[in-house]
Design a protein around this motif. Structure first.
Motif: not given
Length: 217
Positions: A104, A108-111, A127-128
């Motif tokens: 990430p 946590p929880g970010t792309p 993934e951004h």
């Protein structure tokens, strides 16, 4: 200008930058392994041996005047991906890239954002949505294209890979007009790797060859 002799300083910089920019924490030894691959070597033990062999009076060739903290080249393609799992399956499991770092990007929880590499090739996978659009093509020059095709084809057949987006089969090698042969592979996200081998055999000695160390099963 940094050279092989600056490997430990480069690893220290890389570790700090990854933690500050991406909240990814790697050990110093892991960063040394990445630095070794940036110089086109398989691991840091080989780099350490080259340093010892060079002696105190020599300056080993770094390959470029300036380098990023991540790779020996100043150009690193950033490819858009939509699934961390699928990206690792294609680039690491299938193509045999090393995952240098990844996770990430901002906690946590970010792309996901990561780096994969082979000697001579470094790619960033993101993934951004704002960092890269799908549909890119990366041209990678190497030697041993026939052996690579056989390895990848065997991998697909042995694992009976039937549902894998565009990457479920290995296309034929094509002859092209610029004195080369190419193998074009599509990843599951619409990006393409154009693996190119020059016709001139003399060029093969200076180009990287992709080797594999597959886990059984």
């Amino acid at each position: 200008m940094r050279t092989f002799r600056d490997a430990k300083a480069m690893a220290k910089t890389l570790r700090a930058e990854l933690l500050d920019r991406c909240q990814v924490e790697l050990s110093h030894s892991a960063c040394l392994e990445i630095v070794a691959r940036q110089f086109g070597l398989d691991n840091y033990n080989i780099l350490a041996a080259k340093l010892e062999e060079a002696g105190p009076g020599e300056q080993p060739r770094a390959g470029s005047v300036w380098r990023t903290p991540f790779s020996e080249t100043t150009t690193i393609p950033v490819l858009r991906v939509f699934s961390e799992e699928a990206a690792k399956e294609f680039y690491v499991d299938f193509l045999g890239f090393s995952l240098d770092f990844g996770g990430p990007a901002r906690g946590p929880g970010t792309p996901f954002y990561g780096q994969v590499s082979r000697p001579g090739t470094t790619l960033h996978l993101s993934e951004h949505a704002y960092q890269a659009g799908p549909g890119a093509t990366v041209d990678i020059w190497l030697a041993g294209l026939d052996g690579l095709w056989e390895e990848l084809s065997a991998y697909v057949q042995e694992r009976n890979l039937r549902i894998w987006g565009p990457g479920i089969w290995v296309p034929d090698i094509m002859k092209v007009e610029w004195d080369a042969r190419v193998l074009i592979l599509a990843d599951p996200f619409g990006n393409h790797l154009r693996l190119s081998e020059p016709d001139d055999p003399a060029s093969h000695a200076v180009l990287p060859r992709w080797t594999f160390s597959r886990d059984a099963g």
